[in-house]
Design a protein around this motif. Structure first.
Motif, PDB file in Angstrom:
ATOM      1  N   ALA A  17       0.230  -1.617   0.093  1.00  0.00           N
ATOM      2  CA  ALA A  17       0.056  -0.081   0.205  1.00  0.00           C
ATOM      3  C   ALA A  17       1.134   1.698   0.042  1.00  0.00           C
ATOM      4  O   ALA A  17       0.492   2.458  -0.948  1.00  0.00           O
ATOM      5  CB  ALA A  17      -0.516  -0.143   0.894  1.00  0.00           C
ATOM      6  N   GLU A  18       1.643   1.055   0.691  1.00  0.00           N
ATOM      7  CA  GLU A  18       2.519   2.586   1.404  1.00  0.00           C
ATOM      8  C   GLU A  18       2.957   2.741  -0.442  1.00  0.00           C
ATOM      9  O   GLU A  18       3.692   4.104  -1.030  1.00  0.00           O
ATOM     10  CB  GLU A  18       4.070   2.116   1.716  1.00  0.00           C
ATOM     11  N   ASN A  19       4.083   1.608  -1.570  1.00  0.00           N
ATOM     12  CA  ASN A  19       4.914   1.807  -2.285  1.00  0.00           C
ATOM     13  C   ASN A  19       3.870   2.202  -3.544  1.00  0.00           C
ATOM     14  O   ASN A  19       4.175   3.456  -4.566  1.00  0.00           O
ATOM     15  CB  ASN A  19       5.218   0.622  -3.187  1.00  0.00           C
ATOM     16  N   ILE A  20       2.051   1.327  -3.596  1.00  0.00           N
ATOM     17  CA  ILE A  20       1.392   2.310  -4.629  1.00  0.00           C
ATOM     18  C   ILE A  20       0.651   4.063  -4.145  1.00  0.00           C
ATOM     19  O   ILE A  20       1.357   5.049  -5.284  1.00  0.00           O
ATOM     20  CB  ILE A  20       0.222   1.762  -4.465  1.00  0.00           C
ATOM     21  N   PHE A  21       1.027   3.894  -3.369  1.00  0.00           N
ATOM     22  CA  PHE A  21       0.595   5.429  -2.741  1.00  0.00           C
ATOM     23  C   PHE A  21       2.142   6.568  -2.486  1.00  0.00           C
ATOM     24  O   PHE A  21       1.382   8.308  -1.947  1.00  0.00           O
ATOM     25  CB  PHE A  21      -0.620   6.253  -2.008  1.00  0.00           C
ATOM     26  N   LEU A  22       3.720   6.388  -2.291  1.00  0.00           N
ATOM     27  CA  LEU A  22       4.350   6.855  -1.521  1.00  0.00           C
ATOM     28  C   LEU A  22       4.072   8.090  -2.490  1.00  0.00           C
ATOM     29  O   LEU A  22       4.516   8.643  -3.833  1.00  0.00           O
ATOM     30  CB  LEU A  22       5.508   5.519  -2.862  1.00  0.00           C
ATOM     31  N   GLY A  23       3.924   9.285  -1.227  1.00  0.00           N
ATOM     32  CA  GLY A  23       4.021  10.622  -1.642  1.00  0.00           C
ATOM     33  C   GLY A  23       3.078  11.864  -2.156  1.00  0.00           C
ATOM     34  O   GLY A  23       2.879  12.104  -2.561  1.00  0.00           O
ATOM     35  N   ARG A  24       1.892  10.596  -2.341  1.00  0.00           N
ATOM     36  CA  ARG A  24       0.581  11.233  -2.593  1.00  0.00           C
ATOM     37  C   ARG A  24      -0.395  10.054  -1.899  1.00  0.00           C
ATOM     38  O   ARG A  24      -2.094   9.992  -1.714  1.00  0.00           O
ATOM     39  CB  ARG A  24       0.783  10.343  -4.346  1.00  0.00           C
ATOM     40  N   GLU A  25      -0.282  10.015  -0.527  1.00  0.00           N
ATOM     41  CA  GLU A  25      -0.969   9.496   0.612  1.00  0.00           C
ATOM     42  C   GLU A  25      -2.288  10.073   0.817  1.00  0.00           C
ATOM     43  O   GLU A  25      -2.055  11.426   0.957  1.00  0.00           O
ATOM     44  CB  GLU A  25      -0.002   9.257   1.576  1.00  0.00           C
ATOM     45  N   PRO A  26      -3.261   9.172   0.826  1.00  0.00           N
ATOM     46  CA  PRO A  26      -4.281  10.829   1.287  1.00  0.00           C
ATOM     47  C   PRO A  26      -4.640  11.085   2.759  1.00  0.00           C
ATOM     48  O   PRO A  26      -3.795  10.253   3.369  1.00  0.00           O
ATOM     49  CB  PRO A  26      -5.726   9.622   1.580  1.00  0.00           C
ATOM     50  N   ARG A  27      -3.827  12.022   2.748  1.00  0.00           N
ATOM     51  CA  ARG A  27      -4.184  12.940   3.908  1.00  0.00           C
ATOM     52  C   ARG A  27      -5.928  13.499   5.379  1.00  0.00           C
ATOM     53  O   ARG A  27      -6.695  13.800   4.365  1.00  0.00           O
ATOM     54  CB  ARG A  27      -3.790  13.919   4.709  1.00  0.00           C
ATOM     55  N   ARG A  28      -6.052  12.774   6.618  1.00  0.00           N
ATOM     56  CA  ARG A  28      -7.103  13.531   7.193  1.00  0.00           C
ATOM     57  C   ARG A  28      -6.173  13.759   8.540  1.00  0.00           C
ATOM     58  O   ARG A  28      -5.126  14.087   9.021  1.00  0.00           O
ATOM     59  CB  ARG A  28      -7.365  12.092   7.904  1.00  0.00           C
ATOM     60  N   PHE A  29      -6.961  15.143   8.348  1.00  0.00           N
ATOM     61  CA  PHE A  29      -6.211  16.490   9.044  1.00  0.00           C
ATOM     62  C   PHE A  29      -4.870  16.926   9.280  1.00  0.00           C
ATOM     63  O   PHE A  29      -4.460  16.602  10.557  1.00  0.00           O
ATOM     64  CB  PHE A  29      -6.692  15.872  10.933  1.00  0.00           C
ATOM     65  N   GLY A  30      -3.750  16.792   8.845  1.00  0.00           N
ATOM     66  CA  GLY A  30      -2.618  16.776   7.600  1.00  0.00           C
ATOM     67  C   GLY A  30      -2.107  15.409   8.792  1.00  0.00           C
ATOM     68  O   GLY A  30      -0.680  15.993   7.647  1.00  0.00           O
ATOM     69  N   LEU A  31      -2.520  14.782   8.339  1.00  0.00           N
ATOM     70  CA  LEU A  31      -1.860  13.069   9.072  1.00  0.00           C
ATOM     71  C   LEU A  31      -2.653  12.204   7.295  1.00  0.00           C
ATOM     72  O   LEU A  31      -3.258  12.009   7.805  1.00  0.00           O
ATOM     73  CB  LEU A  31      -1.981  12.657  10.401  1.00  0.00           C
ATOM     74  N   ASP A  35      -3.743   9.203   5.821  1.00  0.00           N
ATOM     75  CA  ASP A  35      -4.677   9.158   6.034  1.00  0.00           C
ATOM     76  C   ASP A  35      -4.384   7.201   6.131  1.00  0.00           C
ATOM     77  O   ASP A  35      -4.602   6.578   4.952  1.00  0.00           O
ATOM     78  CB  ASP A  35      -6.090   8.878   6.512  1.00  0.00           C
ATOM     79  N   TRP A  36      -3.794   6.103   7.002  1.00  0.00           N
ATOM     80  CA  TRP A  36      -3.346   5.386   6.408  1.00  0.00           C
ATOM     81  C   TRP A  36      -4.527   4.251   6.546  1.00  0.00           C
ATOM     82  O   TRP A  36      -4.184   2.778   5.898  1.00  0.00           O
ATOM     83  CB  TRP A  36      -2.813   4.474   7.773  1.00  0.00           C
ATOM     84  N   ARG A  37      -5.404   3.929   7.125  1.00  0.00           N
ATOM     85  CA  ARG A  37      -6.866   2.980   6.311  1.00  0.00           C
ATOM     86  C   ARG A  37      -6.564   2.964   5.613  1.00  0.00           C
ATOM     87  O   ARG A  37      -7.282   2.721   5.022  1.00  0.00           O
ATOM     88  CB  ARG A  37      -8.113   3.050   7.560  1.00  0.00           C
ATOM     89  N   ALA A  38      -7.652   4.840   4.813  1.00  0.00           N
ATOM     90  CA  ALA A  38      -7.345   4.848   3.503  1.00  0.00           C
ATOM     91  C   ALA A  38      -6.627   4.498   2.257  1.00  0.00           C
ATOM     92  O   ALA A  38      -7.156   3.937   1.066  1.00  0.00           O
ATOM     93  CB  ALA A  38      -7.741   6.058   3.253  1.00  0.00           C
ATOM     94  N   VAL A  39      -5.791   4.341   2.449  1.00  0.00           N
ATOM     95  CA  VAL A  39      -4.199   3.864   2.293  1.00  0.00           C
ATOM     96  C   VAL A  39      -4.438   2.133   1.950  1.00  0.00           C
ATOM     97  O   VAL A  39      -4.589   2.199   0.329  1.00  0.00           O
ATOM     98  CB  VAL A  39      -2.516   4.563   2.583  1.00  0.00           C
ATOM     99  N   GLN A  40      -4.598   1.104   2.482  1.00  0.00           N
ATOM    100  CA  GLN A  40      -4.593   0.427   2.461  1.00  0.00           C
ATOM    101  C   GLN A  40      -5.680   0.134   1.813  1.00  0.00           C
ATOM    102  O   GLN A  40      -6.192  -1.215   1.181  1.00  0.00           O
ATOM    103  CB  GLN A  40      -4.535  -0.100   3.912  1.00  0.00           C
ATOM    104  N   GLN A  41      -7.159   0.730   1.922  1.00  0.00           N
ATOM    105  CA  GLN A  41      -8.284   0.802   1.804  1.00  0.00           C
ATOM    106  C   GLN A  41      -8.081   0.418   0.365  1.00  0.00           C
ATOM    107  O   GLN A  41      -8.317  -0.354  -0.868  1.00  0.00           O
ATOM    108  CB  GLN A  41      -9.255   1.167   2.556  1.00  0.00           C
ATOM    109  N   ARG A  42      -7.707   1.469  -0.401  1.00  0.00           N
ATOM    110  CA  ARG A  42      -7.547   1.723  -1.440  1.00  0.00           C
ATOM    111  C   ARG A  42      -6.468   1.310  -2.728  1.00  0.00           C
ATOM    112  O   ARG A  42      -6.826   1.235  -3.625  1.00  0.00           O
ATOM    113  CB  ARG A  42      -7.208   3.613  -1.414  1.00  0.00           C
ATOM    114  N   ALA A  43      -5.261   0.599  -2.000  1.00  0.00           N
ATOM    115  CA  ALA A  43      -4.608  -0.048  -2.122  1.00  0.00           C
ATOM    116  C   ALA A  43      -4.959  -1.865  -2.636  1.00  0.00           C
ATOM    117  O   ALA A  43      -5.140  -1.685  -3.417  1.00  0.00           O
ATOM    118  CB  ALA A  43      -3.194   0.009  -1.899  1.00  0.00           C
ATOM    119  N   VAL A  93      -1.737   3.529 -12.325  1.00  0.00           N
ATOM    120  CA  VAL A  93      -3.393   3.948 -12.580  1.00  0.00           C
ATOM    121  C   VAL A  93      -3.590   4.848 -11.114  1.00  0.00           C
ATOM    122  O   VAL A  93      -4.155   5.622 -11.604  1.00  0.00           O
ATOM    123  CB  VAL A  93      -3.692   2.199 -12.712  1.00  0.00           C
ATOM    124  N   SER A  94      -2.998   4.605  -9.856  1.00  0.00           N
ATOM    125  CA  SER A  94      -3.659   5.286  -8.407  1.00  0.00           C
ATOM    126  C   SER A  94      -2.760   7.353  -9.190  1.00  0.00           C
ATOM    127  O   SER A  94      -3.485   8.057  -8.658  1.00  0.00           O
ATOM    128  CB  SER A  94      -2.619   4.949  -7.422  1.00  0.00           C
TER     129      SER A  94
END
Length: 544
Positions: free
Chosen positions: A111-125, A127-135, A169-170
């Motif tokens: 999941a980290e590799n797919i969104f590296l540098g483009r991670e979805p954030r929540r309240f400035g942090l 959002d690891w759950r969103a990263v994993q779910q989207r991946a 694709v992401s």
């Protein structure tokens, strides 16, 4: 186009291209690398970009992706003129590249590799759950269900390719460039990758597919661009260019020229060859070599033929002990051996002239003298001190016999021309007095005169009783030297051609059709010969 006006999947490009590169040129050190290269790719197609080593494919891709600045020509993407100055700009515009060596961080999760540098954030942090779910959702759309929390390095190369595709694709890539992405995959993994690529095409994305495996091109690609010597030499649908045409176009040998060259019977050297010096049986080492069998006798030159990526270099490295053998057997001088290193091979009389002269051959800062005597240095030393007189005698002998042009044996080898550097490397191995010489692309990167010199030297060595295995991309050069040819395709021996049966015609036929008995080129040769005879008879009648 069909009568209804709809474009068929394999029809020529009739709509506006997503990418249009025209008259691209670039030079390095005053030497042109590309001259008038063209590439047009539509959205919703898989486009093959092919050519032999040095044809200009990688240079063209690097210009497109901003790694190189073009010297001339134009690049249009999505209908507008672009001039990417960095790979980042190309990625931001929607062009993603997946290289043969996968650019992932192995200890990071999928999941980290797919969104590296483009991670979805929540309240400035993040959002690891969103990263994993989207991946997970993205990979499931590819038909792949894996644990995206695991480090990507724990998965197979095929899965890593899928992760790299998912990352593209992401990022909303409109075009994905795949550079030799199947070279390390097995058949099942290749089909899995193809399924994903077809989905990308069906979703309207463009895919540029670089590969030397002919069967893959016809199984996956809609159109093809062929490059040779820095130029675009053909653009066609895959359906309109059969394997034979593809091979002859890549190699730069027209059918008419091949037929004309191959009609005369060739003189062979087989009758007076000596004992078997080396033999391989079902040689295998994943992923490049899967089943290679050949033999070489004293006093003969055997050509190892096949397109770039067919496994020629890898076969020679296995024979020389440079890479570990997984299956099969190797026999030297009638004895089955297990070579653990090149030192073992040298001790048994083998010599290997690598195709990469600069990276694996010369030691650029050392003198010609030191480079030439590098292999036999141990035999010239006593108590750790080199016998300078013996060394000089060897250097003088080979400079004279091979016609090496230089100011002095003490000058750095980097100052010599490519052809003379190659002669020094050949002399290095001959000084070790081998019984078998493995030559991998010995004329690559040298001028025409030096090529003729090297070919003459190889013939003389063969006639003196040395066993020679020669690999060459240029079939004209290979058939001018070799007595027999072993053709390999996708890491397998597909044909062995002996004596008068060996010709450019037969070799290209085996490369194109894998030795399955299909011989369009031979049929074409017969047709051309018949036409030639008919023309000659007609000329005689008119002359009479």
């Amino acid at each position: 186009m069909t009568e209804s006006g709809k474009e068929t999947p394999h029809s020529p490009l009739t709509r506006s291209p997503l990418l249009d590169m025209q008259d691209i040129g670039i030079s390095f050190g005053g030497v042109p690398a590309l001259r008038g290269a063209n590439l047009s790719v539509a959205a919703g197609e898989v486009h093959a970009l092919i050519g032999q080593n040095g044809a200009g494919k990688s240079t063209l891709i690097k210009i497109l992706t901003g790694a190189y600045r073009r010297g001339s020509g134009s690049v249009r993407f999505e209908g507008r003129e672009v001039d990417f100055r960095t790979p980042k700009q190309a990625r931001e515009a929607g062009i993603s590249t997946i290289y043969q060596e996968i650019n992932l961080v192995p200890f990071r999760s999928v999941a980290e590799n797919i969104f590296l540098g483009r991670e979805p954030r929540r309240f400035g942090l993040i959002d690891w759950r969103a990263v994993q779910q989207r991946a997970a959702a993205l990979l499931e759309s590819f038909g792949l269900q894996i644990d995206v929390k695991k480090p990507v390095g724990r998965y197979s190369t095929a899965i890593q390719q899928m992760v790299a595709l998912a990352r593209a694709v992401s990022s909303d890539a409109k075009m994905v460039i795949m550079d030799e992405s199947t070279s390390s995959l097995d058949e099942r993994e290749v089909e899995l990758l193809f399924t994903v690529v077809r989905k990308l095409r069906d979703d309207g994305r463009a895919v540029i597919f670089v590969s030397h495996r002919l069967d893959e091109l016809y199984a996956l690609c809609d159109r093809v661009t062929v490059m040779r010597d820095g130029q675009t030499v053909a653009q066609s649908t895959m359906a309109e260019m059969d394997k034979l045409q593809l091979v002859t176009t890549m190699l730069g040998r027209t059918l008419a020229a091949v037929v004309q060259d191959d009609t005369a019977a060739r003189e062979t050297n087989l009758a007076r060859r000596g004992k078997q010096m080396i033999a391989t049986t079902h040689l295998s080492a994943h992923p490049k070599v899967s089943d290679v069998s050949l033999e070489v006798h004293a006093g003969e030159a055997v050509g190892l033929a096949g397109l770039l990526g067919s496994g020629r270099t890898e076969t020679m490295r296995l024979m020389f002990g440079a890479d570990p053998l997984e299956r099969g057997s190797l026999t030297i001088g009638g004895e089955t051996v297990a070579l653990k290193s090149p030192q073992d091979a040298i001790a048994r009389g083998l010599a290997y002239l690598t195709e990469d002269r600069k990276a694996e051959g010369i030691v650029p800062e050392l003198s010609v003298r030191d480079n030439l005597t590098l292999v036999c240095l141990r035999t010239l030393a006593k108590n750790g001190v080199v016998d300078v007189k013996k060394q000089q005698a060897i250097v003088d002998r080979f400079i004279a016999s091979l016609g090496i042009k230089l100011r002095s044996p003490d000058q750095p080898i980097r100052e010599l021309s490519g052809g003379n550097q190659q002669k020094v490397l050949l002399a290095r191995w001959l000084a070790a007095e081998p019984s078998l010489l493995l030559l991998d692309e010995p004329t690559r990167g040298i001028d025409v005169g030096a090529k003729a010199d090297v070919a003459k030297i190889v013939r003389e060595l063969r006639d003196a009783g040395l066993a020679v295995l020669l690999s060459a991309s240029e079939l004209e050069e290979l058939t001018a030297v070799a007595d027999r040819a072993v053709v390999i395709r996708d890491g397998r021996t597909v044909a062995e051609l002996n004596g008068v049966d060996m010709s450019e015609t037969a070799i290209m036929d085996a490369i194109a059709y894998g030795g399955d008995g299909h011989s369009q080129l031979a049929d074409a040769a017969q047709t051309a010969n018949a036409a030639h005879i008919a023309d000659a008879l007609e000329g005689d009648r008119h002359g009479a």
